[in-house]
Design a protein around this motif. Sequence first.
Motif, PDB file in Angstrom:
ATOM      1  N   ALA A  71      -2.005  15.484  -0.583  1.00  0.00           N
ATOM      2  CA  ALA A  71      -2.911  16.152   0.451  1.00  0.00           C
ATOM      3  C   ALA A  71      -2.344  17.301   1.022  1.00  0.00           C
ATOM      4  N   THR A  72      -0.967  17.230   0.821  1.00  0.00           N
ATOM      5  CA  THR A  72      -0.218  18.043   1.756  1.00  0.00           C
ATOM      6  C   THR A  72       0.688  18.966   1.105  1.00  0.00           C
ATOM      7  N   GLY A  73       1.352  18.456  -0.178  1.00  0.00           N
ATOM      8  CA  GLY A  73       2.381  18.817  -0.955  1.00  0.00           C
ATOM      9  C   GLY A  73       3.631  18.788  -0.240  1.00  0.00           C
ATOM     10  N   HIS A  74       3.737  17.679   0.683  1.00  0.00           N
ATOM     11  CA  HIS A  74       5.102  17.393   1.384  1.00  0.00           C
ATOM     12  C   HIS A  74       5.590  16.414   0.605  1.00  0.00           C
ATOM     13  N   ASP A  75       7.222  16.452   0.420  1.00  0.00           N
ATOM     14  CA  ASP A  75       7.883  15.459  -0.028  1.00  0.00           C
ATOM     15  C   ASP A  75       8.245  14.405   1.017  1.00  0.00           C
ATOM     16  N   LEU A  76       8.010  13.164   1.285  1.00  0.00           N
ATOM     17  CA  LEU A  76       8.210  12.297   2.319  1.00  0.00           C
ATOM     18  C   LEU A  76       9.388  11.529   2.319  1.00  0.00           C
ATOM     19  N   LEU A  89       1.894  13.936   8.098  1.00  0.00           N
ATOM     20  CA  LEU A  89       0.311  13.446   8.764  1.00  0.00           C
ATOM     21  C   LEU A  89      -0.112  14.726   9.608  1.00  0.00           C
ATOM     22  N   VAL A  90       0.688  15.342  10.337  1.00  0.00           N
ATOM     23  CA  VAL A  90       0.315  16.340  11.073  1.00  0.00           C
ATOM     24  C   VAL A  90      -0.669  17.622  10.393  1.00  0.00           C
ATOM     25  N   VAL A  91      -0.188  17.929   9.144  1.00  0.00           N
ATOM     26  CA  VAL A  91      -0.725  18.747   8.215  1.00  0.00           C
ATOM     27  C   VAL A  91      -1.909  18.106   7.454  1.00  0.00           C
ATOM     28  N   ARG A 117       0.862  -1.391   0.034  1.00  0.00           N
ATOM     29  CA  ARG A 117      -0.027  -0.037   0.027  1.00  0.00           C
ATOM     30  C   ARG A 117       0.969   1.305  -0.078  1.00  0.00           C
ATOM     31  N   TYR A 118       2.077   1.174   0.166  1.00  0.00           N
ATOM     32  CA  TYR A 118       2.911   2.290   0.619  1.00  0.00           C
ATOM     33  C   TYR A 118       2.890   3.619  -0.733  1.00  0.00           C
ATOM     34  N   PRO A 119       3.149   2.973  -1.909  1.00  0.00           N
ATOM     35  CA  PRO A 119       3.330   3.789  -3.033  1.00  0.00           C
ATOM     36  C   PRO A 119       1.910   4.611  -2.866  1.00  0.00           C
ATOM     37  N   GLY A 120       0.809   4.065  -3.289  1.00  0.00           N
ATOM     38  CA  GLY A 120      -0.511   4.853  -3.053  1.00  0.00           C
ATOM     39  C   GLY A 120      -0.661   5.987  -2.068  1.00  0.00           C
ATOM     40  N   PHE A 121      -0.324   5.146  -0.849  1.00  0.00           N
ATOM     41  CA  PHE A 121      -0.453   6.279   0.340  1.00  0.00           C
ATOM     42  C   PHE A 121       0.391   7.115   0.498  1.00  0.00           C
ATOM     43  N   ALA A 122       1.907   6.931  -0.055  1.00  0.00           N
ATOM     44  CA  ALA A 122       2.661   8.301  -0.013  1.00  0.00           C
ATOM     45  C   ALA A 122       2.330   9.099  -0.956  1.00  0.00           C
ATOM     46  N   ALA A 123       1.725   8.576  -2.418  1.00  0.00           N
ATOM     47  CA  ALA A 123       1.290   9.394  -3.355  1.00  0.00           C
ATOM     48  C   ALA A 123       0.045  10.322  -2.769  1.00  0.00           C
ATOM     49  N   GLU A 124      -0.879   9.737  -2.042  1.00  0.00           N
ATOM     50  CA  GLU A 124      -2.119  10.378  -1.513  1.00  0.00           C
ATOM     51  C   GLU A 124      -1.608  11.414  -0.510  1.00  0.00           C
ATOM     52  N   LEU A 125      -0.694  10.992   0.538  1.00  0.00           N
ATOM     53  CA  LEU A 125      -0.198  11.891   1.542  1.00  0.00           C
ATOM     54  C   LEU A 125       0.368  13.116   0.746  1.00  0.00           C
ATOM     55  N   THR A 126       1.280  12.944  -0.130  1.00  0.00           N
ATOM     56  CA  THR A 126       1.924  13.954  -0.731  1.00  0.00           C
ATOM     57  C   THR A 126       0.903  15.089  -1.458  1.00  0.00           C
TER      58      THR A 126
END
Length: 405
Positions: A102-107, A181-183, A91-100
């Motif tokens: 949602a936030t504009g953050h590079d993880l 995740l905070v953002v 699930r990581y690739p989809g999760f990371a893409a969704e979080l980026t």
Amino acid sequence: MPRSSQRLSSEVPAEAPGVSGPSPDVLVVGGGLIGLVTAWRAALRGLAVAVVDPEPGGGAARVAAGMLAAVTELHHGEQTLLALNLESARRYPGFAAELTEATGHDLGYRRCGTLAVALDADDRAHLRELHALQGRSGLDSEWLSGRECRRLEPMLAPGVRGGLRVDGDHQIDPRRLAAALVVACERAGVVLHRAWAERLTLAGDRATGVVTGDGTALTAGQVVLAAGSAGGRLAGVPDAVLPPVRPVKGQVVRLTVPKRHAPFLSRTVRAVVRGSQVYLVPRENGELVLGATSEELGWDTTVTAGGVYELLRDAHELVPGITELPLTETRAGLRPGSPDNAPLLGPTGVDGLLLATGHYRNGVLLTPVTGDVMADVLTTGVLPEEARPFSPRRFGAAALSEQPT
Ligand code: GLY
């Protein structure tokens, strides 16, 4: 989150606390990766969610190296955990893409792979066994000679005797992940209470919320205890459902690779040296994380000369060139260890009280699947199939009342 000997049997606390605002559907106790991802995913499902933590985004995420190492951290007897680890890695690739998104953050998510190497004949025998176990478990890993390892990573010591190349074990920067995740939580409407949860409150057999360090009562329809190892000592939690988690200390050293030395390592390199795990995790921004000790010393988070010495000594045997690099940080954190090294996810025997803790060495890896599982059970009351083996009820004690799982 000090645990007092007092046990609450009703919602009425010892001192009359102030009451804070309207009750959300869910109160998450703990704002580390697991608490934040639970809050974010639950909020995306339409639940009103609050988190209580003095420093959301802190905790073990500040220390962890961020290896996503389902394959290289496989251990005998942990096949059930492997299935959950692999599911989370998937699930990581989809999760990371969704979080980026949602936030504009590079993880700092790097699909760079891992090389586990052996320095002597014993290490090589151990790695051969791991390779066989990985094969029996249907996992991809490739055996390399010492020369092939050094061709891949020229900074490795000449004495490396062989290794396992695992292209599927990646890495992420846990500090960036926590900040994102905070953002994401804030943007999804999660309320962050920057306070200590002092004790759980109950009304009869039902969890109703917590009282914070300043005496404020926070109430909610459901309470998720996601406070890592501290969850094992939250006052007010009935003994029968107190999570059996303990702190396992890990010390970590951070070095910086100056631009003139880059590329120093192109992937995570790890080994077992004199029985201890050592790993070097290179980030794209030049940070090189060396970890980690594993110490059963209770709540102690002191960085010790001995811990740092052992990490540097073992890492130096693997990659002698590290002694040239600036040492920029030392830190210690606490892994939430459980009796079977696997997490505790889902309802307990106390109505309205759920657990998301005990992730031990795999908290960063298990972040995506934990968020999804907890959001599922919070919205439907049913623990999804992939999480059933990780119900807190497997330890037998969490059965004050029956709940659908
Ligand atoms: N997963 C690495 C550690 O816990 O040290």
